[in-house]
Design an enzyme around this catalytic site. Structure first.
Site, PDB file in Angstrom:
ATOM      1  N   HIS A 135       1.224  -0.843   0.260  1.00 23.94           N
ATOM      2  CA  HIS A 135       0.121  -0.222   0.163  1.00 23.94           C
ATOM      3  C   HIS A 135       1.012   0.683  -0.415  1.00 23.94           C
ATOM      4  O   HIS A 135       1.132   1.739   1.147  1.00 23.94           O
ATOM      5  CB  HIS A 135      -1.156  -0.459   1.290  1.00 23.94           C
ATOM      6  CG  HIS A 135      -2.560   1.097   0.872  1.00 23.94           C
ATOM      7  ND1 HIS A 135      -2.586   1.560   2.605  1.00 23.94           N
ATOM      8  CD2 HIS A 135      -1.780   2.249   0.294  1.00 23.94           C
ATOM      9  CE1 HIS A 135      -2.825   2.523   2.428  1.00 23.94           C
ATOM     10  NE2 HIS A 135      -2.741   3.501   1.723  1.00 23.94           N
TER      11      HIS A 135
ATOM     12  N   MET B 196      -9.768   3.705   2.066  1.00 25.41           N
ATOM     13  CA  MET B 196      -9.583   4.423   3.343  1.00 25.41           C
ATOM     14  C   MET B 196     -10.669   3.945   4.455  1.00 25.41           C
ATOM     15  O   MET B 196     -11.332   4.907   3.824  1.00 25.41           O
ATOM     16  CB  MET B 196      -9.148   5.433   3.403  1.00 25.41           C
ATOM     17  CG  MET B 196      -7.490   5.137   2.352  1.00 25.41           C
ATOM     18  SD  MET B 196      -6.172   3.865   3.308  1.00 25.41           S
ATOM     19  CE  MET B 196      -5.821   4.421   4.470  1.00 25.41           C
TER      20      MET B 196
HETATM   21  C1  DX5 Z   1      -2.896   3.619   7.957  1.00 28.85           C
HETATM   22  C2  DX5 Z   1      -2.824   2.688   7.326  1.00 28.85           C
HETATM   23  C3  DX5 Z   1      -3.155   1.174   7.290  1.00 28.85           C
HETATM   24  C4  DX5 Z   1      -2.900   0.774   9.102  1.00 28.85           C
HETATM   25  C5  DX5 Z   1      -3.735   0.259   9.274  1.00 28.85           C
HETATM   26  O1  DX5 Z   1      -2.528   4.614   6.690  1.00 28.85           O
HETATM   27  O2  DX5 Z   1      -2.721   2.331   5.821  1.00 28.85           O
HETATM   28  O3  DX5 Z   1      -2.880  -0.174   6.739  1.00 28.85           O
HETATM   29  O4  DX5 Z   1      -1.923   0.185   9.285  1.00 28.85           O
HETATM   30  O5  DX5 Z   1      -3.866  -0.032  10.633  1.00 28.85           O
HETATM   31  P1  DX5 Z   1      -4.894  -0.152  12.152  1.00 28.85           P
HETATM   32  O6  DX5 Z   1      -5.471  -1.614  11.262  1.00 28.85           O
HETATM   33  O7  DX5 Z   1      -4.676  -0.795  13.538  1.00 28.85           O
HETATM   34  O8  DX5 Z   1      -6.338   0.339  11.461  1.00 28.85           O
HETATM   35 ZN    ZN Z   2      -2.964   0.526   4.305  1.00 26.52          ZN
END
Ligand code: DX5
Ligand code: ZN
Length: 224
Positions: free
Chosen positions: A67, A141
């Site tokens: 990502h 997101m």
């Molecule tokens: C944040 C990342 C996510 C993050 C998610 O910008 O893209 O992938 O690691 O973490 P949680 O599951 O703790 O929200």
């Molecule tokens: Zn992510």
């Protein structure tokens, strides 16, 4: 078949014992890796780049998606693919122009990778409509990108519903992943909205449960 795949993010893992944590999550039933590359420009923090992707690749045989929360994603594609990523996901907000976006998708495929696009909370689902047939995956997101451990904004699941309906109408087997704040208590709601992959960062790597326990808890909530 599970109703959705679980993709742990290592952002809140203990990097001092990363390989051990990766192996624990794989043993606990992780389906694939979701590796969050951040450049300090597209998002304020810097997380990691190809070296950590390669370290996860060395510790695990699972599929890896990257990502890319970076301002110039195409410049990173070759390094991240060479490090072991099999799907390259970039942000719509980093490219925007539809033709340039198509070129990014082609560049990912030319490296032998699958291609995906992520959209931030403020970007509407219909921005992706012209691109859906060219994509393997869309990441919706559910938080502002940049940090693990935030609370999900459930209203953003409407975009998952919209994209799933659109993909179904077009006969596309689109992967739709939700990222941000996914926990055992809200995982089912995400799947019901149409998500086929769940990113789980702090839900898997935290101070209260082992990755195995956490993954078992998540899995139980999305069992058929
Ligand atoms: C944040 C990342 C996510 C993050 C998610 O910008 O893209 O992938 O690691 O973490 P949680 O599951 O703790 O929200
Ligand atoms: Zn992510």
């Amino acid at each position: 078949m599970p109703r959705a795949l679980i993709a742990p993010s290592i952002l809140t893992a203990d990097f001092g014992r990363l390989a051990e944590q990766v192996r624990a999550a794989e043993a606990g039933g992780a389906d694939l890796w979701h590796l969050d590359v951040m450049d300090g420009h597209f998002v304020p923090p810097i997380s990691f780049g190809r070296e950590v992707v390669a370290a996860v690749r060395a510790a695990s045989a699972l599929f890896i998606e990257a990502h890319l929360m970076v301002a110039k994603p195409a410049e990173q594609f070759a390094d991240i693919a060479a490090a072991g990523a099999q799907r390259l996901v970039f942000h719509y907000e980093a490219v925007r122009d539809i033709d340039a976006t198509r070129e990014h998708i082609q560049a990912a495929r030319a490296l032998g990778c699958e291609a995906g696009i992520a959209i931030n909370p403020e970007t509407p689902a219909d921005a992706l409509f012209p691109l859906l047939d060219a994509l393997d995956e869309v990441i919706v997101m559910l938080i502002r990108p940049g940090w693990g451990g935030q609370q999900m904004q459930p209203a953003l699941l409407d975009k998952v519903r919209t994209l799933r309906a659109r993909a179904n109408a077009a006969g596309l087997a689109l992967l739709i992943e939700v990222d941000g704040g996914v926990k055992a208590h809200n995982a089912s709601m995400c799947v019901d909205a149409g998500a086929t992959l769940l990113v789980a960062g702090s839900a898997v790597f935290n101070d209260t449960q082992t990755p195995e326990e956490a993954l078992a808890g998540l899995r139980a909530r999305i069992a058929p």
